[in-house]
Design an enzyme around this catalytic site. Sequence first.
Site, PDB file in Angstrom:
ATOM      1  N   ASP A   1      50.751  66.363  16.353  1.00 35.71           N
ATOM      2  CA  ASP A   1      50.398  67.407  17.327  1.00 35.71           C
ATOM      3  C   ASP A   1      51.647  67.899  18.081  1.00 35.71           C
ATOM      4  OD1 ASP A   1      47.612  67.264  16.709  1.00 35.71           O
ATOM      5  OD2 ASP A   1      47.562  65.355  17.770  1.00 35.71           O
TER       6      ASP A   1
ATOM      7  N   HIS B   1      43.318  63.204  19.339  1.00 39.39           N
ATOM      8  CA  HIS B   1      43.673  63.949  18.134  1.00 39.39           C
ATOM      9  C   HIS B   1      42.432  64.559  17.484  1.00 39.39           C
ATOM     10  CE1 HIS B   1      45.772  65.209  14.571  1.00 39.39           C
ATOM     11  NE2 HIS B   1      44.915  64.534  13.828  1.00 39.39           N
TER      12      HIS B   1
HETATM   13  P1  NAD Z   1      44.347  60.820   0.246  1.00 35.75           P
HETATM   14  O1  NAD Z   1      42.959  60.742  -0.273  1.00 35.75           O
HETATM   15  O2  NAD Z   1      45.318  61.709  -0.438  1.00 35.75           O
HETATM   16  O3  NAD Z   1      44.994  59.375   0.293  1.00 35.75           O
HETATM   17  C1  NAD Z   1      44.330  58.267   0.829  1.00 35.75           C
HETATM   18  C2  NAD Z   1      44.751  57.049   0.029  1.00 35.75           C
HETATM   19  O4  NAD Z   1      44.124  55.922   0.634  1.00 35.75           O
HETATM   20  C3  NAD Z   1      44.289  57.101  -1.441  1.00 35.75           C
HETATM   21  O5  NAD Z   1      45.394  56.845  -2.293  1.00 35.75           O
HETATM   22  C4  NAD Z   1      43.245  56.001  -1.527  1.00 35.75           C
HETATM   23  O6  NAD Z   1      43.203  55.364  -2.791  1.00 35.75           O
HETATM   24  C5  NAD Z   1      43.744  55.055  -0.420  1.00 35.75           C
HETATM   25  N1  NAD Z   1      42.728  54.104   0.060  1.00 35.75           N
HETATM   26  C6  NAD Z   1      41.426  54.330   0.330  1.00 35.75           C
HETATM   27  N2  NAD Z   1      40.841  53.192   0.742  1.00 35.75           N
HETATM   28  C7  NAD Z   1      41.809  52.236   0.744  1.00 35.75           C
HETATM   29  C8  NAD Z   1      41.826  50.857   1.063  1.00 35.75           C
HETATM   30  N3  NAD Z   1      40.720  50.210   1.453  1.00 35.75           N
HETATM   31  N4  NAD Z   1      42.994  50.192   0.961  1.00 35.75           N
HETATM   32  C9  NAD Z   1      44.121  50.815   0.531  1.00 35.75           C
HETATM   33  N5  NAD Z   1      44.150  52.124   0.212  1.00 35.75           N
HETATM   34  C10 NAD Z   1      43.007  52.814   0.304  1.00 35.75           C
HETATM   35  O7  NAD Z   1      44.223  61.211   1.810  1.00 35.75           O
HETATM   36  P2  NAD Z   1      45.410  61.722   2.784  1.00 35.75           P
HETATM   37  O8  NAD Z   1      45.495  63.194   2.727  1.00 35.75           O
HETATM   38  O9  NAD Z   1      46.611  60.905   2.527  1.00 35.75           O
HETATM   39  O10 NAD Z   1      44.762  61.355   4.221  1.00 35.75           O
HETATM   40  C11 NAD Z   1      44.560  60.022   4.614  1.00 35.75           C
HETATM   41  C12 NAD Z   1      43.936  59.952   5.996  1.00 35.75           C
HETATM   42  O11 NAD Z   1      44.846  60.457   6.982  1.00 35.75           O
HETATM   43  C13 NAD Z   1      42.660  60.789   6.177  1.00 35.75           C
HETATM   44  O12 NAD Z   1      41.703  60.041   6.888  1.00 35.75           O
HETATM   45  C14 NAD Z   1      43.115  61.981   6.994  1.00 35.75           C
HETATM   46  O13 NAD Z   1      42.072  62.552   7.755  1.00 35.75           O
HETATM   47  C15 NAD Z   1      44.155  61.331   7.873  1.00 35.75           C
HETATM   48  N6  NAD Z   1      45.121  62.251   8.517  1.00 35.75           N
HETATM   49  C16 NAD Z   1      45.478  61.996   9.796  1.00 35.75           C
HETATM   50  C17 NAD Z   1      46.394  62.795  10.453  1.00 35.75           C
HETATM   51  C18 NAD Z   1      46.817  62.502  11.864  1.00 35.75           C
HETATM   52  O14 NAD Z   1      47.444  63.353  12.504  1.00 35.75           O
HETATM   53  N7  NAD Z   1      46.569  61.324  12.394  1.00 35.75           N
HETATM   54  C19 NAD Z   1      46.953  63.887   9.774  1.00 35.75           C
HETATM   55  C20 NAD Z   1      46.578  64.122   8.455  1.00 35.75           C
HETATM   56  C21 NAD Z   1      45.638  63.300   7.825  1.00 35.75           C
HETATM   57  C1  LMR Z   2      45.436  67.034  11.005  1.00 38.35           C
HETATM   58  O1  LMR Z   2      45.472  67.281  12.212  1.00 38.35           O
HETATM   59  O2  LMR Z   2      46.036  67.723  10.154  1.00 38.35           O
HETATM   60  C2  LMR Z   2      44.663  65.831  10.520  1.00 38.35           C
HETATM   61  O3  LMR Z   2      43.949  65.241  11.563  1.00 38.35           O
HETATM   62  C3  LMR Z   2      43.825  66.102   9.332  1.00 38.35           C
HETATM   63  C4  LMR Z   2      42.616  66.961   9.622  1.00 38.35           C
HETATM   64  O4  LMR Z   2      41.519  66.587   9.178  1.00 38.35           O
HETATM   65  O5  LMR Z   2      42.752  68.011  10.251  1.00 38.35           O
END
Ligand code: NAD
Ligand code: LMR
Length: 340
Positions: A176, A203
């Site tokens: 953010d 967030h």
């Molecule tokens: P993605 O699906 O590309 O990757 C997630 C990975 O986690 C996959 O490789 C999957 O196999 C693995 N996984 C699932 N369960 C698991 C477990 N029990 N143990 C180990 N690995 C496991 O998803 P992504 O785009 O990388 O997003 C991941 C998470 O991050 C989502 O929940 C998304 O909403 C979050 N996110 C948060 C923010 C933030 O600002 N905090 C920003 C973007 C995304």
């Molecule tokens: C973001 O802010 O990009 C993450 O929290 C992923 C989402 O679901 O928006």
Amino acid sequence: MGASCSAGIRKAIMGGGSHKVCVCGGAGGIGQPLCLLMAMDPNVRELSIVDLNVAMVPPDGVAKDLGHIESKVKVTGYVMEVGTAPKDSLEDCLSGCSLVLVPAGMPRKPGMTRDDLFKVNCDIAKGMVEACAKFCPQAVVALIVNPVNSIVPAMAELYSKAGLDPWKIVGVTSLDSVRANKFVADLTGCHPSNIEVPVIGGHAGVTILPVFSQDPTSACLAPSKIEELDKRTQDAGTEVVHAKNGKGSATLSMAYAGARLGRAVLAGMSGRPTVECAYVKSDVTDLPYFASQVLFGKGGVSRVLPIGQLNDYEKRRLNEATVQLKTEINTGLRYAKDAK
Ligand code: NAD
Ligand code: LMR
């Protein structure tokens, strides 16, 4: 460029440090670029990459690939069979870790809120946090997985129940601030590195509260521009979700922001206290969990800094953020209370 100069640059970005870091979900959209950036962090000595046997790329493949860059970091992949508990299989992967970054979990699709991911992702986080409690209780566990607003309180309460320090559980909200800085830079023509907008609250939606009045460049903008930037920062995640059209949410910018948080944590542990915004157990407002600037030191979180002066617009926004955040924190607290 002469050979010695190029070697100097490579040494600067690929130094061998003393910390072991794990990326859980390291073969995923965020996980892979985050692993790359952590392998380049000068404070890292060893990187473990864990993901499921059904991940799009085997974690061993990600580790092998990264093992060919000019870094001193030792990289190892660990596969977890779906259905096995991390606390039964991740001893080697987690033992000795200073920092565990957790982007493991489902991302949003258009039309979903982060809250819609709560049950499935909180169960994933719980498995990982239980394993950290067992094998690396001194590590900072940085939760990227959504919804951060509810999962962090749930996991921090589980740490407290287990007699561990809830400050080891840190919600990653640095994206953010990264976004707010970039949007102000685009608007003003200033370099983004000269802008530092603290983003407080949480967030998701209105809980994302950029404090533009505390950044000298942003503070000069007209109130109508500030309102637009505020709204854009709140909606930036959804902007990416729509642009990716059902194929996931922010990954590259998140990896950048996750590595920024990781760098701050490891710098603090290496004797250079560093401030970064994060969502943690907090007493700087009436809410028990809140994102604000945090000082990272030798043991991880060493102090949660006060939110500082807010202008009237930001005070109104804080009231709005508080109402939503309270509900989302309670979802997490209920999960922890009912957890077996
Ligand atoms: P993605 O699906 O590309 O990757 C997630 C990975 O986690 C996959 O490789 C999957 O196999 C693995 N996984 C699932 N369960 C698991 C477990 N029990 N143990 C180990 N690995 C496991 O998803 P992504 O785009 O990388 O997003 C991941 C998470 O991050 C989502 O929940 C998304 O909403 C979050 N996110 C948060 C923010 C933030 O600002 N905090 C920003 C973007 C995304
Ligand atoms: C973001 O802010 O990009 C993450 O929290 C992923 C989402 O679901 O928006």
